[in-house]
Design a protein around this motif. Sequence first.
Motif, mmCIF file in Angstrom:
data_model
loop_
_atom_site.group_PDB
_atom_site.id
_atom_site.type_symbol
_atom_site.label_atom_id
_atom_site.label_comp_id
_atom_site.label_asym_id
_atom_site.label_seq_id
_atom_site.Cartn_x
_atom_site.Cartn_y
_atom_site.Cartn_z
ATOM 1 N N HIS A 3 5.649 -11.179 -19.364
ATOM 2 C CA HIS A 3 4.881 -10.157 -18.640
ATOM 3 C C HIS A 3 5.336 -8.788 -19.143
ATOM 4 C CE1 HIS A 3 4.040 -13.426 -15.830
ATOM 5 N NE2 HIS A 3 5.339 -13.665 -15.824
ATOM 6 N N ASP A 11 -0.975 -5.194 -20.478
ATOM 7 C CA ASP A 11 -2.195 -5.429 -19.707
ATOM 8 C C ASP A 11 -2.501 -6.921 -19.619
ATOM 9 O OD1 ASP A 11 -2.483 -2.724 -19.362
ATOM 10 O OD2 ASP A 11 -3.790 -2.492 -21.110
ATOM 11 N N ARG A 12 -2.119 -7.653 -20.640
ATOM 12 C CA ARG A 12 -2.289 -9.100 -20.595
ATOM 13 C C ARG A 12 -0.947 -9.749 -20.907
ATOM 14 N NH1 ARG A 12 -3.111 -12.472 -25.009
ATOM 15 N NH2 ARG A 12 -2.888 -11.459 -27.007
ATOM 16 N N ASP A 13 -0.706 -10.891 -20.326
ATOM 17 C CA ASP A 13 0.540 -11.608 -20.557
ATOM 18 C C ASP A 13 0.500 -12.305 -21.912
ATOM 19 O OD1 ASP A 13 1.462 -10.810 -18.092
ATOM 20 O OD2 ASP A 13 0.829 -12.650 -17.081
ATOM 21 N N HIS A 14 1.673 -12.616 -22.417
ATOM 22 C CA HIS A 14 1.812 -13.334 -23.682
ATOM 23 C C HIS A 14 2.615 -14.594 -23.429
ATOM 24 C CE1 HIS A 14 0.401 -9.989 -26.250
ATOM 25 N NE2 HIS A 14 0.949 -9.240 -25.309
#
Length: 136
Positions: free
Chosen positions: A109, A112-115
């Motif tokens: 986290h 803007d977007r999780d990986h």
Amino acid sequence: MALDSTAAASYDEGHRTHGSLALDRPPMVWGPAGAPPDERRLRHLAQALAEVLAGRRPATTVADRLIARAYRDLVRMGRMYHGNRPPFAGRVHLTEPCDGAIEMCTLIHCCDRDHVLALRLERRGAHWLCTAVETA
């Protein structure tokens, strides 16, 4: 509560830190063959790698935890996580495809977007070394 300077000094001896996470300086050793891995240490490794991929930690700080090929791949990936807050490694999910090998993944986290960060570790003698790093 005040920090005991004696305790802090004794902790700092032999432990190097860079950024927000201290990695234990001894190699990752988890006992005899077949011993279950320490998930807390795996999460710390994932956190450190996420910090490298976010440009918040130099790759050299984790070089002793990776084989040469995995280290080159990590350096080649460069900064993969872009965001204005530090990365945070979530819960580690483990599988053991064969004796002496661990495959793990965790959600990172930070943006803007999780990986997702996936690692493979293999036991080399009494030590565990990361042999592959992938992220998306």
